[in-house]
Scaffold this motif. Structure first.
Motif, PDB file in Angstrom:
ATOM      1  N   LYS A   1       6.683   9.397  -1.177  1.00 30.65           N
ATOM      2  CA  LYS A   1       5.531   8.655  -0.651  1.00 30.65           C
ATOM      3  C   LYS A   1       5.996   7.668   0.408  1.00 30.65           C
ATOM      4  O   LYS A   1       7.182   7.289   0.462  1.00 30.65           O
ATOM      5  CB  LYS A   1       4.803   7.916  -1.762  1.00 30.65           C
ATOM      6  N   THR A   2       5.059   7.274   1.245  1.00 26.93           N
ATOM      7  CA  THR A   2       5.321   6.231   2.232  1.00 26.93           C
ATOM      8  C   THR A   2       4.729   4.929   1.718  1.00 26.93           C
ATOM      9  O   THR A   2       3.567   4.888   1.315  1.00 26.93           O
ATOM     10  CB  THR A   2       4.688   6.588   3.589  1.00 26.93           C
TER      11      THR A   2
ATOM     12  N   SER B   1       8.063  -0.715   6.213  1.00 26.84           N
ATOM     13  CA  SER B   1       7.431   0.578   5.984  1.00 26.84           C
ATOM     14  C   SER B   1       8.559   1.572   5.707  1.00 26.84           C
ATOM     15  O   SER B   1       9.465   1.722   6.522  1.00 26.84           O
ATOM     16  CB  SER B   1       6.616   1.027   7.205  1.00 26.84           C
TER      17      SER B   1
ATOM     18  N   ASN C   1       4.075   0.782   2.435  1.00 28.94           N
ATOM     19  CA  ASN C   1       4.051  -0.397   3.292  1.00 28.94           C
ATOM     20  C   ASN C   1       4.089  -1.614   2.379  1.00 28.94           C
ATOM     21  O   ASN C   1       3.238  -1.750   1.491  1.00 28.94           O
ATOM     22  CB  ASN C   1       2.788  -0.432   4.151  1.00 28.94           C
TER      23      ASN C   1
ATOM     24  N   SER D   1       4.374  15.970   3.685  1.00 29.33           N
ATOM     25  CA  SER D   1       3.642  16.581   2.571  1.00 29.33           C
ATOM     26  C   SER D   1       4.219  17.949   2.256  1.00 29.33           C
ATOM     27  O   SER D   1       4.333  18.344   1.089  1.00 29.33           O
ATOM     28  CB  SER D   1       2.145  16.700   2.910  1.00 29.33           C
TER      29      SER D   1
ATOM     30  N   SER E   1       1.754  13.033   4.480  1.00 32.12           N
ATOM     31  CA  SER E   1       0.949  13.945   5.294  1.00 32.12           C
ATOM     32  C   SER E   1       1.854  14.666   6.272  1.00 32.12           C
ATOM     33  O   SER E   1       3.012  14.304   6.467  1.00 32.12           O
ATOM     34  CB  SER E   1      -0.136  13.161   6.052  1.00 32.12           C
TER      35      SER E   1
ATOM     36  N   THR F   1       0.872  -1.176   0.000  1.00 31.83           N
ATOM     37  CA  THR F   1       0.000   0.000   0.000  1.00 31.83           C
ATOM     38  C   THR F   1       0.903   1.217   0.000  1.00 31.83           C
ATOM     39  O   THR F   1       2.043   1.158   0.466  1.00 31.83           O
ATOM     40  CB  THR F   1      -0.916   0.046   1.241  1.00 31.83           C
ATOM     41  N   ASP F   2       0.424   2.301  -0.531  1.00 32.64           N
ATOM     42  CA  ASP F   2       1.190   3.542  -0.454  1.00 32.64           C
ATOM     43  C   ASP F   2       0.296   4.635   0.099  1.00 32.64           C
ATOM     44  O   ASP F   2      -0.922   4.591  -0.040  1.00 32.64           O
ATOM     45  CB  ASP F   2       1.768   3.937  -1.813  1.00 32.64           C
ATOM     46  N   GLU F   3       0.911   5.590   0.741  1.00 26.53           N
ATOM     47  CA  GLU F   3       0.179   6.667   1.388  1.00 26.53           C
ATOM     48  C   GLU F   3       0.688   8.009   0.876  1.00 26.53           C
ATOM     49  O   GLU F   3       1.898   8.202   0.709  1.00 26.53           O
ATOM     50  CB  GLU F   3       0.364   6.601   2.907  1.00 26.53           C
ATOM     51  N   VAL F   4      -0.232   8.887   0.608  1.00 23.52           N
ATOM     52  CA  VAL F   4       0.154  10.247   0.243  1.00 23.52           C
ATOM     53  C   VAL F   4       0.797  10.894   1.460  1.00 23.52           C
ATOM     54  O   VAL F   4       0.268  10.793   2.576  1.00 23.52           O
ATOM     55  CB  VAL F   4      -1.077  11.063  -0.194  1.00 23.52           C
TER      56      VAL F   4
ATOM     57  N   SER G   1       4.077   4.871  11.160  1.00 24.41           N
ATOM     58  CA  SER G   1       3.691   3.862  10.181  1.00 24.41           C
ATOM     59  C   SER G   1       2.409   3.171  10.617  1.00 24.41           C
ATOM     60  O   SER G   1       2.176   2.945  11.803  1.00 24.41           O
ATOM     61  CB  SER G   1       4.806   2.823  10.015  1.00 24.41           C
ATOM     62  N   THR G   2       1.569   2.809   9.635  1.00 21.66           N
ATOM     63  CA  THR G   2       0.324   2.093   9.920  1.00 21.66           C
ATOM     64  C   THR G   2       0.527   0.582   9.862  1.00 21.66           C
ATOM     65  O   THR G   2      -0.382  -0.178  10.131  1.00 21.66           O
ATOM     66  CB  THR G   2      -0.763   2.492   8.901  1.00 21.66           C
TER      67      THR G   2
END
Length: 505
Positions: free
Chosen positions: A144-145, A163, A147, A126, A122, A117-120, A191-192
């Motif tokens: 980007k981050t 991550s 996982n 950001s 924040s 998965t990737d995260e914008v 990290s999630t």
């Protein structure tokens, strides 16, 4: 530390500008310098390995941050490091796009990347992404981050979970660097994903070479230490081959090789579509086939789709959604005392025969399609057997199979397909076949890679059984079927080996 001064226009979450010098600016400064240090560390490793990168860019005094990346591993962890160079059959822009688009990255490297998965970005990240200095080569692009979970195709092996922050930076014209660095190094990123490994500065340096690209691949990971000495898995666990740089480069090249595959055999009815469309349909079906197989042999198969019945030697699962007849799956790993290439060549034919074990008395199947790469590293076949003939028509049963190999791992995966599904997929371009993967993954058992004298083979298959069977009867029946297949493979392989030795004498 003597840091280069870097200035940003920091803004609050409600859009009101905050004065320079507030804590947010200091956080951005810190994140920027960590990224710069990670980039410099990647370039330093490339220089020390005597690659075509001959000097480290001048980036100011960030050596103290670089030392952070060289600290001893945490207790219970160890460092896996590898670097390799090669040429891949893609333009520079294509490689950059594949590395920075997470979906493309996972697709091109699906033999290794199991989930992502990737995260914008924040918060601070950001702002960093959009406020890095305006000089072209100083920008971090595509921040980007990510996982990610990396898979070794054996259910007993734990999935590696990372991550990390990924960004792109131009080195000089026609040379780019894609850099990864663990989120653990950034004090302002949460990290999630619950990780079990740490990505120290790693990456790919890409240089244009006409319509191809030269790449330097660097893998630098902190992974869980495995003190396994006396099991069939020790050779794999204690080697640095499964996730080494050489394998990543080889796997990246596989995608283009598959696309450029050529037909050696193509015997289809006249009402089928053009060869190009048939190629696309075959590539799509076999990609789905491998994805399903890899999902079966993970450490933890999807609990929403499969109920685990037994995990003693053989992993036996029940399809949670099956209606009427129950669908079961068995997964196991066994050792064969032969090189991976020998086992691969042997199983390419045996997989098809095992699919048609109930049709042994019938005529030899006809190979109606053979689609291969120029280097024979990937071969897709479609075989047909006549199962019923009437006065007006002849009916066939088909088996679709893909055999593929890279610098470390090979796969032979097949699925039965009905005549109507073949007509739909290859004649009409529909790819909604109900695939039931049956196949093998083969990895070397030892530190010599493909030259190792033994192989670890993971087998997965599905069977439909009567719904009124007790769980104990299912486990016994599936386990016996596994034993029969493994026994048949070992017996047949021994016969072939004895025959070869006799011929040599």
């Amino acid at each position: 530390m003597d840091m280069e001064p870097v200035f940003y226009e920091a803004s609050s979450s409600n859009g009101i500008e905050e004065p320079k010098g507030v804590p947010k600016f200091l956080e951005m400064q810190e994140c920027y310098n960590i990224c710069m240090a990670a980039y410099k560390e990647v370039m330093t490793m490339a220089v020390k390995a005597n690659t075509w990168v001959v000097e480290v860019p001048l980036l100011g005094s960030i050596e103290e941050l670089q030392q952070m990346f060289r600290a001893p591993p945490s207790p219970g962890m160890e460092i896996e490091y590898s670097i390799d160079s090669g040429v891949v059959p893609f333009k520079l822009e294509t490689v950059v796009a594949a590395m920075t688009n997470v979906d493309e990255w996972a697709s091109a490297l699906s033999n290794i990347v199991h989930h992502r998965t990737d995260e914008v970005p924040s918060g601070v990240m950001s702002n960093l992404a959009c406020n890095t200095p305006p000089h072209t080569r100083d920008n971090f692009k595509g921040v980007k981050t990510i996982n990610a979970e990396l898979l070794l195709p054996m259910p007993c092996m734990p999935t590696r979970k990372f991550s990390f922050v990924r960004f792109l930076r131009q080195v000089i014209p026609d040379v780019w660097a894609v850099v990864d660095v663990s989120t653990d190094y950034f004090p302002h990123i949460d990290s999630t994903l619950k990780v079990n490994c740490k990505r120290r500065p790693s990456g790919v340096i890409i240089r244009r070479r006409d319509d191809h690209s030269e790449v330097i691949w660097i893998e630098n990971m902190e992974v869980q230490k495995c003190n396994v000495q006396d099991s069939i898995y020790s050779g794999v666990i204690n080697s640095n081959l499964a996730f080494g740089a050489k394998r990543w480069i080889s796997t990246l090249s596989t995608k283009e090789k598959r696309i450029e595959s050529r037909f050696v055999t193509l015997r289809l009815p006249n009402n089928f579509s053009q060869a190009f469309s048939v190629r696309v349909a075959l590539l799509t079906l076999t990609r789905r086939l491998k994805k399903a197989y890899l999902n079966y042999i993970t450490e933890h198969p999807d609990e929403t789709k499969w109920d685990l019945l037994s995990d003693t030697g053989v992993q036996i699962l029940k399809d949670a959604d099956a209606e009427g007849k129950d669908n079961y799956m068995a997964v196991t790993t066994f050792r064969v005392k032969a090189t991976p290439s020998t086992v691969f060549n042997f199983l390419v034919k045996r997989t098809r025969e095992l699919q048609w074990s109930h049709l042994e008395e019938m005529e030899e199947p006809e190979e109606v399609i053979t689609l291969v790469t120029d280097d024979d590293s990937n071969c897709i076949t479609l075989h047909a057997k006549s199962v019923m003939q009437t006065e007006s028509a002849e009916n066939f049963e088909y088996v679709l199979q893909e055999a593929s190999r890279d610098e470390f791992c090979s796969f032979i995966i097949a699925s039965p397909i009905s005549q109507s599904e073949v007509n739909s997929a290859l004649g009409l371009g529909k790819s909604s076949c109900a695939l039931r993967p049956f196949g093998f993954s083969i990895i070397p058992d030892g530190s010599r890679g493909l030259l190792s004298g033994a192989s670890l083979v993971t087998m997965a298959f599905q069977r439909e059984l009567d719904a009124d069977l007790e769980t104990s009867e299912v486990i016994e029946g599936m386990s016996n079927h596994v034993s029969d297949i493994v026994g048949a493979i070992n017996e047949a392989y021994s016969a072939v080996t004895v025959g070869e030795e006799a011929t040599e004498l």
